[in-house]
Design an enzyme around this catalytic site. Structure first.
Site, PDB file in Angstrom:
ATOM      1  N   CYS A 120      75.805  36.689  56.566  1.00  0.00           N
ATOM      2  CA  CYS A 120      76.352  36.932  55.225  1.00  0.00           C
ATOM      3  C   CYS A 120      75.752  35.957  54.219  1.00  0.00           C
ATOM      4  CB  CYS A 120      77.873  36.813  55.254  1.00  0.00           C
ATOM      5  SG  CYS A 120      78.661  37.268  53.692  1.00  0.00           S
ATOM      6  N   CYS A 121      75.684  34.675  54.600  1.00  0.00           N
ATOM      7  CA  CYS A 121      75.079  33.676  53.709  1.00  0.00           C
ATOM      8  C   CYS A 121      73.616  34.004  53.441  1.00  0.00           C
ATOM      9  CB  CYS A 121      75.198  32.283  54.320  1.00  0.00           C
ATOM     10  SG  CYS A 121      76.875  31.593  54.334  1.00  0.00           S
ATOM     11  N   CYS A 203      82.196  30.798  47.936  1.00  0.00           N
ATOM     12  CA  CYS A 203      82.741  32.145  47.831  1.00  0.00           C
ATOM     13  C   CYS A 203      84.246  32.116  48.102  1.00  0.00           C
ATOM     14  CB  CYS A 203      82.047  33.072  48.829  1.00  0.00           C
ATOM     15  SG  CYS A 203      80.321  33.406  48.435  1.00  0.00           S
ATOM     16  N   CYS A 206      85.693  32.333  51.672  1.00  0.00           N
ATOM     17  CA  CYS A 206      85.215  31.286  52.586  1.00  0.00           C
ATOM     18  C   CYS A 206      85.591  29.876  52.145  1.00  0.00           C
ATOM     19  CB  CYS A 206      83.702  31.380  52.728  1.00  0.00           C
ATOM     20  SG  CYS A 206      83.139  32.966  53.376  1.00  0.00           S
ATOM     21  N   CYS A 231      75.541  26.620  54.787  1.00  0.00           N
ATOM     22  CA  CYS A 231      75.180  28.023  54.579  1.00  0.00           C
ATOM     23  C   CYS A 231      73.705  28.269  54.845  1.00  0.00           C
ATOM     24  CB  CYS A 231      75.518  28.453  53.153  1.00  0.00           C
ATOM     25  SG  CYS A 231      74.593  27.567  51.898  1.00  0.00           S
TER      26      CYS A 231
END
Length: 246
Positions: A120-121, A203, A206, A231
Site C-alpha cells: 500500500c505504501c 494516512c 494508519c 513506509c
C-alpha cells in the site's frame, strides 16, 4: 556527471552543520539542478515550508496526497499555501495501481500483513514520490534524529544512491522542544492533530494518537511489532529493495 561527483555529501554535511535553517536551505538550493522539498505537513515540515516561503528560496514544495490523509492535513495544505504565497504541488497515486492493490489485498488489507502494508505504501507513497523527484538533484526532508531510534544517526546530508540525488535533512539536529518553540515564536500554522496526541501524522487509517511515554512515531502502523517500521521513503537502498511491491 552526477551530483555525487560534483558535491560530496560529507563535505556538505559539515557546511550545513555551521548554518542556521535559512542558510541550510539556501545552500541546498544553490546546488546545481532542481531542489525538491517533500512535505507531509507535519510540524517539522511546516517549519521548513515557512522558511522556504518567507525566504523566497528556489525550492519546489510538493506533497504526496495519498488519498487517505486526514481532513485536517488537507485543510492545512490550503492554509499553508495562502499564508506563505507558495504552491504545494500534490502528487496522487495512480488510480489503476490503487485498483490493483484493492483487488489483491482489499482496500484496507494493510492491516492483515506487513507485505500488504508495504504494498500500500508503495502504491500511495513510493511511486508518487518517484514522480515528484524526477529530475531532482537535491531532496530536502524534515527528518530529525529525535523522531525514532531508527533515525538517531541521520546526517545533515547523504547521497541517495537508489534515486541518484543528495538528500538534505536541515532539521537533523533540532529536537521537538526547539521545533515547538520556533512554531510558537513565528506563528507557523500546524496540524491541529498535534494538539490531540498525534506527534507524527500519516494516512488516517494508519495513524493513532500516542500514549504518554511512547516514542513520537509509535502511532504509525501501530499494529506492527517491528520498532523500525517505515513506509520505505527513508530507508537505505538495500532495505528498500526488499519491500514487497503490489
Amino acid at each position: 556527471m552526477t551530483v555525487s561527483e560534483t558535491v560530496s555529501a560529507e563535505d556538505l554535511s559539515r557546511r550545513l552543520a555551521s548554518l542556521d535553517l535559512a542558510g541550510r536551505l539556501s545552500l541546498a538550493a544553490a546546488i546545481p539542478g532542481r531542489t525538491v522539498f517533500t512535505t507531509s505537513l507535519g510540524i517539522e515540515d511546516q517549519v521548513i515550508t515557512a522558511a522556504i516561503g518567507e525566504g523566497g528560496v528556489d525550492i519546489d514544495v510538493v506533497t504526496l496526497e495519498t488519498g487517505r490523509l486526514f481532513p485536517e492535513t488537507l485543510a492545512l495544505i490550503d492554509e499553508t499555501e495562502a499564508r506563505y504565497g507558495l504552491s504545494i504541488r500534490r502528487y496522487h497515486p495512480d488510480a489503476a495501481d490503487v485498483e490493483a492493490y484493492a483487488a489483491r489485498y482489499g482496500l484496507n488489507g494493510f492491516y492483515e500483513s506487513v507485505e500488504a502494508r508495504h504494498a500500500c505504501c508503495d502504491v500511495r507513497k513510493l511511486r508518487p514520490l518517484k514522480r515528484a523527484l524526477e529530475g531532482a538533484s537535491v531532496w530536502i526532508t524534515g527528518l530529525r534524529r529525535g523522531q525514532s531510534g531508527n533515525r538517531a544517526a541521520i546526517p545533515f546530508a547523504e547521497y541517495d544512491a537508489a534515486r541518484g540525488l543528495l538528500k538534505v535533512n536541515p532539521l537533523a539536529d533540532w529536537d521537538i522542544e526547539a521545533i515547538r518553540a520556533h512554531v510558537a515564536e513565528n506563528a507557523v500554522p500546524v496540524n491541529p492533530l498535534h494538539g490531540r496526541g498525534y506527534p507524527s501524522i500519516g494516512c488516517e487509517p494508519c495513524t493513532r494518537a500516542v500514549r504518554p511515554g511512547e516514542p513520537e512515531r509509535a502511532g504509525r502502523w501501530w499494529w506492527e511489532n517491528d520498532v523500525k517500521r517505515e513506509c520505505g521513503l527513508h530507508v537505505p537502498e538495500a532495505a528498500a529493495s526488499e519491500l514487497p511491491r503490489a
